[in-house]
Scaffold this active site. Sequence first.
Site, PDB file in Angstrom:
ATOM      1  N   ASN A  11       0.810  -1.219   0.000  1.00 22.96           N
ATOM      2  CA  ASN A  11       0.000   0.000   0.000  1.00 22.96           C
ATOM      3  C   ASN A  11       0.843   1.269   0.000  1.00 22.96           C
ATOM      4  O   ASN A  11       0.576   2.213  -0.751  1.00 22.96           O
ATOM      5  CB  ASN A  11      -0.929   0.001   1.217  1.00 22.96           C
ATOM      6  CG  ASN A  11      -2.098  -0.947   1.061  1.00 22.96           C
ATOM      7  OD1 ASN A  11      -2.455  -1.326  -0.043  1.00 22.96           O
ATOM      8  ND2 ASN A  11      -2.691  -1.342   2.174  1.00 22.96           N
ATOM      9  N   HIS A 176      10.417   8.303  15.426  1.00 25.00           N
ATOM     10  CA  HIS A 176       9.137   8.074  14.760  1.00 25.00           C
ATOM     11  C   HIS A 176       8.369   7.003  15.528  1.00 25.00           C
ATOM     12  O   HIS A 176       8.300   5.842  15.143  1.00 25.00           O
ATOM     13  CB  HIS A 176       9.386   7.626  13.315  1.00 25.00           C
ATOM     14  CG  HIS A 176       8.137   7.345  12.545  1.00 25.00           C
ATOM     15  ND1 HIS A 176       7.109   8.262  12.422  1.00 25.00           N
ATOM     16  CD2 HIS A 176       7.751   6.260  11.839  1.00 25.00           C
ATOM     17  CE1 HIS A 176       6.149   7.741  11.674  1.00 25.00           C
ATOM     18  NE2 HIS A 176       6.513   6.524  11.319  1.00 25.00           N
TER      19      HIS A 176
END
Length: 313
Positions: A11, A176
């Site tokens: 994706n 992150h």
Amino acid sequence: MSKVTVIGAGNVGATCADVLAKRNVASDIVLIDIRKGYSEGKAIDIMQTATLTDINVRVTGVTNDYAVTADSDVVIVTSGIPRKPGMTREELIGVNAGIVKSVVESALKHSPNAILIIVSNPMDPMCYLTAKISGLPRNRVIGLGGALDSARFKYYLSQALHVNPNDVEATVIGGHGDTTMVPLTSLATCKGVPVTQILSKEQLDEVAAATKVGGATLTGLLDTSAWYAPGAAAAFMAESVIKDEKRIVSCGVLVEGEYGESDLVIGVPVVLGRNGCEKIIDFPINGEEKAAFKASADATRKVNQILADGGLI
């Protein structure tokens, strides 16, 4: 002529290739995956939008044939597996480290001068791994994290302010991760006006909290990881490099004394241009943000130790 390779046609990778094509970032875009026919199908699907969206590039899909990626200016690595039920963080790092190491070595064999953009999770350790195993100068190995996290920060601020997200300037630094990213509330502005003059501390705390769990929120809603924003963020970074835009973007890079840290990949503001990370910008962050960044660095370094303990670096 410019060329971008996207490794991994899932994706995120496919979205990245689609955004690169629709923005005509590079004349040649290669989408590569280990699954037979998968990247080929995604590439054909993207190319069939050419007359509908004014694409003027070539998108090619290949199955594990890195020769086709030769002479890429930018290589974007999205390969890896998501964490599955029952899988420990250590197991995820070990599996994805092996995948990232393999694809990076294959890509550099054919594109030795490429700028690498690492998207694979856990992003900071995977970017650190890439920097260590490749031996590349730090300007050529860049992690996605901050660009995506900053986009989410701007979105949540715009929702609180009831304005267009493009009128908001805001940056996230640090790792992150849900507990490691540091939204720089003190420096965020809306059309030049500090958001601290517009929103209450309670509102700003809510925005920061929503930003930190931005990815987890989407995973809960979608039952899988997000892909539109991550793919677009990687394409945004590649565009700044290919077009030498000199944009200031928060990216994971190997710090060497900046922000008080060394031998660590962590999100900091950088100038992104044709040579990759061309400069690290020293933002004047406040004491609370400095402490949060230090805690983020310490946590990220502990995760990196897993790579060292496993003999992966």
